[in-house]
Motif scaffolding. Sequence first.
Motif, PDB file in Angstrom:
ATOM      1  N   HIS A  67      -1.672  11.922   3.638  1.00 11.13           N
ATOM      2  CA  HIS A  67      -0.976  10.722   3.191  1.00 11.13           C
ATOM      3  C   HIS A  67      -0.822   9.681   4.293  1.00 11.13           C
ATOM      4  N   VAL A  68      -0.912  10.107   5.533  1.00 16.61           N
ATOM      5  CA  VAL A  68      -0.704   9.181   6.662  1.00 16.61           C
ATOM      6  C   VAL A  68      -1.946   9.067   7.551  1.00 16.61           C
ATOM      7  N   GLY A  69      -3.073   9.568   7.084  1.00 15.07           N
ATOM      8  CA  GLY A  69      -4.231   9.741   7.959  1.00 15.07           C
ATOM      9  C   GLY A  69      -4.831   8.477   8.529  1.00 15.07           C
ATOM     10  N   THR A  70      -4.703   7.340   7.830  1.00 12.31           N
ATOM     11  CA  THR A  70      -5.282   6.097   8.347  1.00 12.31           C
ATOM     12  C   THR A  70      -4.203   5.076   8.701  1.00 12.31           C
ATOM     13  N   ALA A  71      -2.959   5.534   8.804  1.00 11.88           N
ATOM     14  CA  ALA A  71      -1.862   4.620   9.150  1.00 11.88           C
ATOM     15  C   ALA A  71      -2.059   4.007  10.525  1.00 11.88           C
ATOM     16  N   ALA A  72      -2.581   4.780  11.473  1.00 12.51           N
ATOM     17  CA  ALA A  72      -2.793   4.249  12.826  1.00 12.51           C
ATOM     18  C   ALA A  72      -3.804   3.107  12.809  1.00 12.51           C
ATOM     19  N   TRP A  73      -4.864   3.245  12.010  1.00 10.77           N
ATOM     20  CA  TRP A  73      -5.849   2.155  11.907  1.00 10.77           C
ATOM     21  C   TRP A  73      -5.199   0.910  11.326  1.00 10.77           C
ATOM     22  N   LEU A  74      -4.402   1.086  10.298  1.00 12.76           N
ATOM     23  CA  LEU A  74      -3.730  -0.053   9.675  1.00 12.76           C
ATOM     24  C   LEU A  74      -2.776  -0.739  10.656  1.00 12.76           C
ATOM     25  N   ASP A  97     -14.813   5.179   5.221  1.00 18.91           N
ATOM     26  CA  ASP A  97     -15.028   4.704   3.856  1.00 18.91           C
ATOM     27  C   ASP A  97     -13.958   3.707   3.425  1.00 18.91           C
ATOM     28  N   LEU A  98     -12.751   3.849   3.972  1.00 18.25           N
ATOM     29  CA  LEU A  98     -11.643   2.985   3.573  1.00 18.25           C
ATOM     30  C   LEU A  98     -11.634   1.645   4.299  1.00 18.25           C
ATOM     31  N   ILE A  99     -12.208   1.581   5.472  1.00 19.01           N
ATOM     32  CA  ILE A  99     -12.131   0.353   6.265  1.00 19.01           C
ATOM     33  C   ILE A  99     -12.619  -0.874   5.499  1.00 19.01           C
ATOM     34  N   PRO A 100     -13.773  -0.841   4.833  1.00 22.46           N
ATOM     35  CA  PRO A 100     -14.175  -2.036   4.067  1.00 22.46           C
ATOM     36  C   PRO A 100     -13.169  -2.433   2.992  1.00 22.46           C
ATOM     37  N   LEU A 118       0.848  -1.186   0.000  1.00 21.44           N
ATOM     38  CA  LEU A 118       0.000   0.000   0.000  1.00 21.44           C
ATOM     39  C   LEU A 118       0.886   1.238   0.000  1.00 21.44           C
ATOM     40  N   VAL A 119       0.630   2.144  -0.931  1.00 25.39           N
ATOM     41  CA  VAL A 119       1.381   3.390  -1.012  1.00 25.39           C
ATOM     42  C   VAL A 119       0.484   4.522  -0.537  1.00 25.39           C
ATOM     43  N   ASP A 120       0.822   5.071   0.620  1.00 20.46           N
ATOM     44  CA  ASP A 120       0.073   6.133   1.300  1.00 20.46           C
ATOM     45  C   ASP A 120      -1.279   5.627   1.799  1.00 20.46           C
ATOM     46  N   THR A 121      -1.892   6.425   2.687  1.00 22.26           N
ATOM     47  CA  THR A 121      -3.097   5.941   3.379  1.00 22.26           C
ATOM     48  C   THR A 121      -4.211   6.972   3.418  1.00 22.26           C
ATOM     49  N   CYS A 122      -4.129   8.004   2.579  1.00 22.11           N
ATOM     50  CA  CYS A 122      -5.155   9.046   2.513  1.00 22.11           C
ATOM     51  C   CYS A 122      -5.320   9.756   3.854  1.00 22.11           C
ATOM     52  N   SER A 123      -6.436  10.443   4.011  1.00 24.44           N
ATOM     53  CA  SER A 123      -6.649  11.289   5.188  1.00 24.44           C
ATOM     54  C   SER A 123      -7.542  10.614   6.212  1.00 24.44           C
ATOM     55  N   GLN A 124      -7.451  11.076   7.461  1.00 25.65           N
ATOM     56  CA  GLN A 124      -8.190  10.448   8.552  1.00 25.65           C
ATOM     57  C   GLN A 124      -9.694  10.536   8.337  1.00 25.65           C
ATOM     58  N   LYS A 161      -3.078  -0.877  13.889  1.00 25.93           N
ATOM     59  CA  LYS A 161      -3.846  -1.579  14.919  1.00 25.93           C
ATOM     60  C   LYS A 161      -4.601  -2.788  14.376  1.00 25.93           C
ATOM     61  N   ASN A 162      -5.061  -2.695  13.138  1.00 29.05           N
ATOM     62  CA  ASN A 162      -5.996  -3.699  12.641  1.00 29.05           C
ATOM     63  C   ASN A 162      -5.441  -4.635  11.575  1.00 29.05           C
ATOM     64  N   LYS A 163      -4.384  -4.257  10.892  1.00 30.39           N
ATOM     65  CA  LYS A 163      -3.806  -5.120   9.863  1.00 30.39           C
ATOM     66  C   LYS A 163      -2.454  -5.697  10.268  1.00 30.39           C
ATOM     67  N   ASN A 164      -1.833  -5.123  11.290  1.00 29.12           N
ATOM     68  CA  ASN A 164      -0.576  -5.648  11.824  1.00 29.12           C
ATOM     69  C   ASN A 164       0.469  -5.824  10.723  1.00 29.12           C
ATOM     70  N   VAL A 165       0.673  -4.757   9.957  1.00 26.58           N
ATOM     71  CA  VAL A 165       1.645  -4.791   8.864  1.00 26.58           C
ATOM     72  C   VAL A 165       2.714  -3.730   9.118  1.00 26.58           C
ATOM     73  N   PRO A 166       3.913  -3.926   8.603  1.00 27.23           N
ATOM     74  CA  PRO A 166       4.948  -2.898   8.776  1.00 27.23           C
ATOM     75  C   PRO A 166       4.606  -1.642   7.981  1.00 27.23           C
ATOM     76  N   ILE A 167       4.878  -0.486   8.583  1.00 21.75           N
ATOM     77  CA  ILE A 167       4.641   0.809   7.956  1.00 21.75           C
ATOM     78  C   ILE A 167       5.979   1.519   7.850  1.00 21.75           C
ATOM     79  N   TYR A 168       6.334   1.942   6.642  1.00 21.59           N
ATOM     80  CA  TYR A 168       7.639   2.539   6.393  1.00 21.59           C
ATOM     81  C   TYR A 168       7.498   4.018   6.027  1.00 21.59           C
ATOM     82  N   ILE A 169       8.437   4.812   6.538  1.00 19.51           N
ATOM     83  CA  ILE A 169       8.488   6.233   6.211  1.00 19.51           C
ATOM     84  C   ILE A 169       9.946   6.684   6.304  1.00 19.51           C
ATOM     85  N   HIS A 170      10.226   7.855   5.771  1.00 20.03           N
ATOM     86  CA  HIS A 170      11.581   8.401   5.859  1.00 20.03           C
ATOM     87  C   HIS A 170      12.036   8.414   7.322  1.00 20.03           C
TER      88      HIS A 170
END
Length: 260
Positions: free
Chosen positions: A63-70, A41-44, A30-36, A72-81
């Motif tokens: 660009h990082v608005g839903t990273a916290a949800w991901l 709308d993105l959860i489904p 996933l590249v970027d996560t849109c806004s909080q 907590k709920n997808k348990n995937v690594p999140i990369y940033i500078h």
Amino acid sequence: MIEVSTVEDVVCVKGGQSLQVYLFLVDGMLVDTCSQNMQQDLIPFYQSSTIESVVLTHSHEDHVGTAAWLEKNKNVPIYIHPTSIEFCSKPITYHMYRQIYWGIREPFAAEPLPDSIHSNHYVWKIIETPGHADDHVVLLNEETGQLFSGDLFLTPKPKVIMSHESVPKIMDSIRSVLTYDFQSMFCCHAGHVPDGKRLLHMKLDYLENVCGEILHLHQQGYSISEIKNQLFPKDLPIISVSEGQFDSEHIVRSVVTEMG
């Protein structure tokens, strides 16, 4: 509501109302996560998608608005500078217009981006591209010729920038990216741009011409405000909405300050 389409095996998810914003899913990445404020709308979409990693092109809230949800709920690594890891781990407040357009992102834990990153079947080169933001990067698949450009492109002829942006750095970043072989570009606000390299060239040409005009007027003794009024006489709505955080004057100031 979000709109989902697929182009060149890239799932493009568009949301936002007056200001559209995209995220992209390719090969499990996933590249970027849109806004909080798009989260519900993105959860489904997130729940129904196979997401194995998240790469953030920079730390702006759209660009990082839903990273916290991901996290907590997808348990995937999140990369940033690497320079933005601490920033993203803490709460933050924004100007009111940014809260209205994008919402307020929650803190999340991120890992430092390496020089390249693997999706399921591909290697993506990470290219540092400061100017729009100090932590901005783009992702290039040299095998497929696809570029995920974050906010490097946006539009070929920008009339405003944010107060912290640097036109000279943006031009240097575009020049760096143009040394690589690619065609198709995925921009987080323009979406899929099939002739991406040509349009990045167009943006660079436009900015170089603007810089030349700014420096010429500056050498003649015109002030930053006077140059702005000559070259960008139209006051766009975003200038007043953002209380001047977006303004044409910032283009002039960054050129005069860094190149004059």
